[in-house]
Write a protein that holds these residues in place. Structure first.
Motif, PDB file in Angstrom:
ATOM      1  N   THR A   1       0.936  -1.034  -0.083  1.00  0.00           N
ATOM      2  CA  THR A   1      -0.328   0.181   0.062  1.00  0.00           C
ATOM      3  C   THR A   1       1.007   1.467   0.011  1.00  0.00           C
ATOM      4  O   THR A   1       0.749   2.013  -0.810  1.00  0.00           O
ATOM      5  CB  THR A   1      -0.784   0.251   1.272  1.00  0.00           C
TER       6      THR A   1
ATOM      7  N   ASP B   1      -6.222  -0.600  -5.268  1.00  0.00           N
ATOM      8  CA  ASP B   1      -5.170  -1.827  -3.598  1.00  0.00           C
ATOM      9  C   ASP B   1      -6.759  -2.779  -3.018  1.00  0.00           C
ATOM     10  O   ASP B   1      -7.405  -1.928  -2.812  1.00  0.00           O
ATOM     11  CB  ASP B   1      -5.031  -0.461  -2.506  1.00  0.00           C
ATOM     12  N   GLU B   2      -6.350  -3.150  -3.041  1.00  0.00           N
ATOM     13  CA  GLU B   2      -6.773  -4.584  -3.165  1.00  0.00           C
ATOM     14  C   GLU B   2      -8.629  -3.885  -3.594  1.00  0.00           C
ATOM     15  O   GLU B   2      -9.436  -4.671  -2.377  1.00  0.00           O
ATOM     16  CB  GLU B   2      -6.856  -5.520  -1.398  1.00  0.00           C
TER      17      GLU B   2
HETATM   18 MG   LIG Z   1      -1.770  -2.297   1.827  1.00  0.00          MG
END
Ligand SMILES: [Mg+2]
Ligand SMILES: Nc1ncnc2c1ncn2[C@@H]1O[C@H](COP(=O)(O)OP(=O)(O)OP(=O)(O)O)[C@@H](O)[C@H]1O
Length: 267
Positions: free
Chosen positions: A42, A174-175
């Motif tokens: 991240t 992100d995810e």
């Molecule tokens: Mg992360």
């Protein structure tokens, strides 16, 4: 193109969270970032959109035939550049009490004048463009629905449509599938992949079986270092090197995921 050169960052407590990370993502590539929890995935992504300034290193991006080092631009330039970076997150970041269409239009709020944005003044052409973005994720029939009533998979499709409506120079996720069941995860990956034909796409994932299937390349980050950059299909040995003890848990999830995805709806 996004070119990351030698990113390093040490936190105030002395923890070196990014340690010389370098990689490039070109148009035509869908790059998956893998790595154990706390690896620095991240934080790397945050450097790509200027939310985090590294201590050293460069993030060179091509937007509108111009090259910028996002770590060195002024605040004003950064605001303009961010309007051309499509972001998709795990938690969708949607306004639940607004309609699907309004949530897509919000993607361009930064690009219209303050006065127009106060009155939410989008014109018909913009609304038509937003509907087109919804068509790309097969959500046009739900344009008038409130986001609050949508399923997780549908919300993530709206988030993708919002990012597309911005006509971004590249897309960062992100995810994006972490809150989704295996069947919806496949659907979202199938929708993200073709976007990389026109712009570089980079995403953080915890599903090596899905990055193997959909990504054109995989990079792995561990303890702030880039430890792999190459073929998206990883051997068991490579997975052990990346995840260590976390691998057992991942493989249990993989078995469940495979069982469910065998029955995944085709969309
Ligand atoms: Mg992360
Ligand atoms: N705001 C912060 N303050 C202090 N430490 C932080 C902060 N943000 C991140 N870290 C630390 O930096 C390291 C990398 O964090 P990062 O969020 O990039 O991990 P990640 O690879 O995305 O993990 P996950 O898969 O769990 O999301 C971790 O050790 C984390 O605890």
């Amino acid at each position: 193109m996004i070119q990351v050169k030698n990113l390093s960052k040490t936190l105030k407590n002395g923890h070196k969270v990014l340690d010389g990370i370098s990689f490039t993502v070109n148009k035509g590539e869908f790059v998956g970032i893998l790595g154990p929890s706390g690896a620095g995935k991240t934080l790397t992504i945050r450097c790509l959109n200027g939310l985090l300034k590294p201590d050293s290193g460069e993030v060179i991006i091509d937007i509108g035939n111009k090259q910028y080092d996002i770590c060195k631009v002024s605040k004003k330039e950064l605001r303009q550049i961010r309007q051309k970076i499509g972001l998709i997150f795990q938690g969708y970041h949607l306004v639940k009490r607004s309609s699907v269409l309004e949530n897509v239009l919000i993607g361009k709020l930064g690009q219209i004048s303050t006065l127009r944005s106060i009155f939410f003044g989008f014109n018909d052409a913009e609304a038509a463009e937003a509907i087109k973005a919804l068509e790309r994720v097969n959500m046009q029939s739900k344009a008038g629905r409130l986001v609050a009533g949508l399923s997780g998979g549908e919300m993530q499709r709206v988030a993708i449509a919002r990012a597309l409506f911005q006509s971004p120079g590249f897309l960062i996720a992100d995810e994006p599938i972490s809150n989704l069941d295996p069947s919806n995860s496949h659907i979202i990956m199938k929708m993200i992949k073709p976007l990389s034909e026109n712009i570089p796409v980079i995403g953080v994932f915890h599903q090596p079986e899905l990055t193997a299937k959909y990504c054109t390349r995989v990079i792995a980050i561990k303890e702030g270092k880039l430890i792999y950059d190459g073929d998206p299909k990883l051997t068991n040995q490579q997975l052990v090197e990346i995840y260590g003890e976390e691998l057992n848990q991942l493989q249990e999830e993989l078995i469940v995921s495979n069982e469910i995805s065998n029955h995944a709806p085709v969309e």
